[in-house]
Design a protein around this motif. Structure first.
Motif, short mmCIF file in Angstrom:
data_model
loop_
_atom_site.label_atom_id
_atom_site.label_comp_id
_atom_site.label_asym_id
_atom_site.label_seq_id
_atom_site.Cartn_x
_atom_site.Cartn_y
_atom_site.Cartn_z
N GLY A 139 3.98 -7.40 -17.26
CA GLY A 139 3.14 -7.96 -18.31
C GLY A 139 2.81 -9.42 -18.07
N MET A 140 1.51 -9.73 -18.08
CA MET A 140 1.00 -11.10 -17.96
C MET A 140 1.36 -11.77 -16.63
N ALA A 141 1.71 -10.97 -15.62
CA ALA A 141 1.97 -11.55 -14.30
C ALA A 141 0.67 -12.11 -13.73
N LYS A 142 0.77 -13.22 -13.03
CA LYS A 142 -0.41 -13.86 -12.41
C LYS A 142 -0.60 -13.24 -11.02
N THR A 143 -1.78 -12.67 -10.79
CA THR A 143 -2.00 -11.92 -9.56
C THR A 143 -3.22 -12.38 -8.76
N LYS A 144 -3.55 -13.66 -8.84
CA LYS A 144 -4.68 -14.19 -8.07
C LYS A 144 -4.36 -14.12 -6.58
N GLY A 145 -5.16 -13.37 -5.85
CA GLY A 145 -4.95 -13.24 -4.41
C GLY A 145 -3.83 -12.29 -4.04
N THR A 146 -3.28 -11.56 -5.02
CA THR A 146 -2.21 -10.60 -4.76
C THR A 146 -2.82 -9.29 -4.27
N ALA A 147 -2.17 -8.66 -3.30
CA ALA A 147 -2.64 -7.38 -2.78
C ALA A 147 -1.59 -6.31 -3.01
N PHE A 148 -2.05 -5.17 -3.53
CA PHE A 148 -1.20 -3.99 -3.71
C PHE A 148 -1.83 -2.88 -2.87
N SER A 149 -1.28 -2.61 -1.70
CA SER A 149 -1.83 -1.61 -0.79
C SER A 149 -0.89 -0.41 -0.71
N ASP A 150 -1.42 0.77 -1.01
CA ASP A 150 -0.61 2.00 -1.01
C ASP A 150 0.67 1.83 -1.82
N THR A 151 0.53 1.22 -2.99
CA THR A 151 1.67 0.93 -3.87
C THR A 151 1.68 1.89 -5.04
N ARG A 152 2.87 2.33 -5.46
CA ARG A 152 3.02 3.28 -6.56
C ARG A 152 3.68 2.59 -7.75
N PHE A 153 3.17 2.92 -8.93
CA PHE A 153 3.73 2.38 -10.18
C PHE A 153 4.15 3.56 -11.05
N LYS A 154 5.40 3.54 -11.53
CA LYS A 154 5.91 4.59 -12.42
C LYS A 154 6.58 3.93 -13.62
#
Length: 73
Positions: A57-72
């Motif tokens: 929640g409310m994490a800062k993700t400017k320039g962050t990459a999520f490649s082939d990532t899973r969220f559960k």
């Protein structure tokens, strides 16, 4: 500046609001019940990672990459 490279590590119940993850690349890592609430994740690359039960929640993700990532939940 040298960037961190982390591979195959499991983070269980880590509170990244206190100690944010180092800038760099995280490959094939698992995050279980970790707290990223309002954490600065800018310019961090997550590749083939799994986030299970994590608070982003409310994490800062400017320039962050999520490649082939899973969220559960």
């Amino acid at each position: 500046m040298e960037r961190t490279y982390v591979e195959g590590k499991t983070f269980d119940q880590a509170d990244f609001t206190i100690h944010p993850p180092e800038k760099g690349e995280y490959e094939n890592c698992t995050f279980i019940n970790c707290n990223f609430s309002e954490t600065d994740l800018s310019d961090i690359h997550f590749s083939e990672c799994a986030f299970t039960g994590c608070n982003l929640g409310m994490a800062k993700t400017k320039g962050t990459a999520f490649s082939d990532t899973r969220f559960k939940t």
